[in-house]
Write an enzyme that holds these catalytic residues in place. Structure first.
Site, mmCIF file in Angstrom:
data_model
loop_
_atom_site.group_PDB
_atom_site.id
_atom_site.type_symbol
_atom_site.label_atom_id
_atom_site.label_comp_id
_atom_site.label_asym_id
_atom_site.label_seq_id
_atom_site.Cartn_x
_atom_site.Cartn_y
_atom_site.Cartn_z
ATOM 1 N N GLN A 42 38.368 30.411 32.011
ATOM 2 C CA GLN A 42 37.245 30.868 32.849
ATOM 3 C C GLN A 42 36.377 31.849 32.055
ATOM 4 O O GLN A 42 36.784 32.384 31.034
ATOM 5 C CB GLN A 42 37.783 31.544 34.109
ATOM 6 N N GLU A 117 50.639 34.451 36.127
ATOM 7 C CA GLU A 117 49.188 34.506 35.920
ATOM 8 C C GLU A 117 48.827 33.508 34.816
ATOM 9 O O GLU A 117 49.454 33.502 33.757
ATOM 10 C CB GLU A 117 48.800 35.937 35.521
ATOM 11 N N ASP A 167 47.551 35.741 44.974
ATOM 12 C CA ASP A 167 46.313 36.491 44.738
ATOM 13 C C ASP A 167 45.470 35.677 43.758
ATOM 14 O O ASP A 167 45.358 35.998 42.563
ATOM 15 C CB ASP A 167 46.641 37.866 44.150
ATOM 16 N N PRO A 174 40.658 26.829 37.869
ATOM 17 C CA PRO A 174 42.131 26.913 37.813
ATOM 18 C C PRO A 174 42.754 27.260 39.170
ATOM 19 O O PRO A 174 43.917 26.968 39.419
ATOM 20 C CB PRO A 174 42.376 28.003 36.769
HETATM 21 N N1 SAM Z 1 41.581 39.604 44.445
HETATM 22 C C1 SAM Z 1 40.814 38.489 43.899
HETATM 23 C C2 SAM Z 1 40.262 37.645 45.020
HETATM 24 O O1 SAM Z 1 40.586 37.925 46.162
HETATM 25 O O2 SAM Z 1 39.472 36.734 44.717
HETATM 26 C C3 SAM Z 1 41.660 37.712 42.928
HETATM 27 C C4 SAM Z 1 41.938 38.513 41.742
HETATM 28 S S1 SAM Z 1 42.995 37.914 40.508
HETATM 29 C C5 SAM Z 1 42.080 38.430 39.132
HETATM 30 C C6 SAM Z 1 42.836 36.155 40.528
HETATM 31 C C7 SAM Z 1 43.687 35.581 39.416
HETATM 32 O O3 SAM Z 1 44.132 34.250 39.708
HETATM 33 C C8 SAM Z 1 42.957 35.472 38.058
HETATM 34 O O4 SAM Z 1 43.531 36.377 37.149
HETATM 35 C C9 SAM Z 1 43.159 34.012 37.641
HETATM 36 O O5 SAM Z 1 43.334 33.867 36.257
HETATM 37 C C10 SAM Z 1 44.402 33.661 38.424
HETATM 38 N N2 SAM Z 1 44.627 32.222 38.599
HETATM 39 C C11 SAM Z 1 43.722 31.270 38.927
HETATM 40 N N3 SAM Z 1 44.309 30.052 38.976
HETATM 41 C C12 SAM Z 1 45.635 30.246 38.684
HETATM 42 C C13 SAM Z 1 46.765 29.389 38.595
HETATM 43 N N4 SAM Z 1 46.638 28.069 38.814
HETATM 44 N N5 SAM Z 1 47.972 29.934 38.297
HETATM 45 C C14 SAM Z 1 48.090 31.279 38.076
HETATM 46 N N6 SAM Z 1 47.056 32.157 38.140
HETATM 47 C C15 SAM Z 1 45.838 31.631 38.447
#
Ligand code: SAM
Length: 294
Positions: A42, A117, A167, A174
């Site tokens: 991303q 993550e 989260d 992704p």
């Molecule tokens: N609090 C935020 C919201 O409500 O939108 C989300 C924050 S957190 C940074 C979201 C995380 O999900 C990101 O670090 C992203 O890389 C992770 N992520 C996205 N798809 C994923 C997957 N398939 N497996 C694990 N992590 C994933």
């Protein structure tokens, strides 16, 4: 849903435009871009703002700000752990900024947290440029960081958890796989009896379809499925819905005195949003949300 890379060459005095909704944008004045990279997964940008402090955006969608992160992280961590009452092992899917890990580890009763993550750069850059969010969570001996796809992890792991906290980013890129029926079925698989799943479920005033979508998909695996709400200023559009699922409806109706006792025992005195009163009130949904829960 839009999302996608922010314009190249953003700098001090420019405005960051969030691109989550097709016809509405919220903008943040940039005082300084601290980091920018197209990672394997991303477009990652961390920038300084006058109002929200430092802000992380992924694919032009606001993820977390220093100023209001406490709301979401407290509500995603303490609601299920306090309601459960005997949680020892927690799984966090996503959560790369470390805010939920930090809040979950405030519970001395928690013995182990695995955080899965997908993007190592999010963890590394939040530690580097937004250290007030993870603080020392990643160094806690109970924390176990796995860099992998969360959907694959819950499909394959033989570990079991009392609470699963998803989260994730929004259902695109992704994050899309973290809103599927198969993912929720595997979340149910890795939960111990009496376990609770909570998930980021968007802002219903703008994303009501996500309420219906996850409700239908979670109901295929869980006996009791619902939502609770929190007001996160930087998540545009009003109250945010957080998904709740378990096999025991009573977990959404724990008596207020029990919640208060558990909060006191956990020593959760310095929270800035979550309180025992908020715990029970958060399950009261605005009338406009109810028709979408079907
Ligand atoms: N609090 C935020 C919201 O409500 O939108 C989300 C924050 S957190 C940074 C979201 C995380 O999900 C990101 O670090 C992203 O890389 C992770 N992520 C996205 N798809 C994923 C997957 N398939 N497996 C694990 N992590 C994933």
């Amino acid at each position: 849903m839009s999302g996608g890379p922010a314009p190249a060459g953003l700098g001090s005095g420019d405005w960051f435009q969030e691109k989550l909704f097709p016809h509405v944008r919220q903008t943040f004045e940039i005082t300084k871009v601290l980091f920018r990279e197209q990672t394997e997964h991303q477009d990652l940008i961390i920038f300084e703002t006058p109002t929200y402090g430092r802000v992380l955006a992924l694919d032009s969608i606001i993820q977390v700000t220093e100023r209001d992160e406490f709301v979401y992280h407290e509500m995603m961590a303490h609601m299920p752990i306090i309601a459960h009452g005997r949680a020892r092992r927690v799984l966090i899917v996503g959560g790369g900024d470390g805010g939920i890990l930090r809040e979950a580890l405030r519970h001395k009763s928690i013995e182990h947290v695995t955080m899965v993550e997908i993007d190592r750069a999010v963890v590394d850059m939040c530690l580097e440029y937004m250290p007030s969010i993870p603080k020392r969570a990643f160094r806690d001996r109970r924390a176990n960081l796995v860099i992998a796809d969360g959907a694959r992890f819950v499909a394959e792991t033989d570990e079991r958890f009392d609470v699963v906290i998803v989260d994730s980013t929004d259902p695109m890129g992704p994050g899309e796989v973290l809103f599927t029926e198969r993912f929720y079925r595997n979340c149910h698989r890795v939960l111990t009896p009496g376990g609770i799943l909570v998930n980021q479920n968007g802002v219903p005033f703008m994303q009501a379809d996500e309420v219906t979508m996850t409700y239908r998909r979670r109901r295929k695996s869980f006996k009791d499925v619902g939502f609770y709400v929190a007001a996160v200023p930087s998540y545009y559009g009003g109250l945010m819905t957080l998904g709740w699922a378990s096999d025991n409806p009573r977990l959404r109706h724990v008596p207020a005195a029990t919640i208060a006792r558990r909060v006191a025992t956990a020593g959760l005195t310095r929270t800035r949003y979550y309180t025992p009163a908020i715990h029970n009130a958060a399950f009261a949904l605005p009338a406009f949300v109810l028709p979408h829960i079907r």
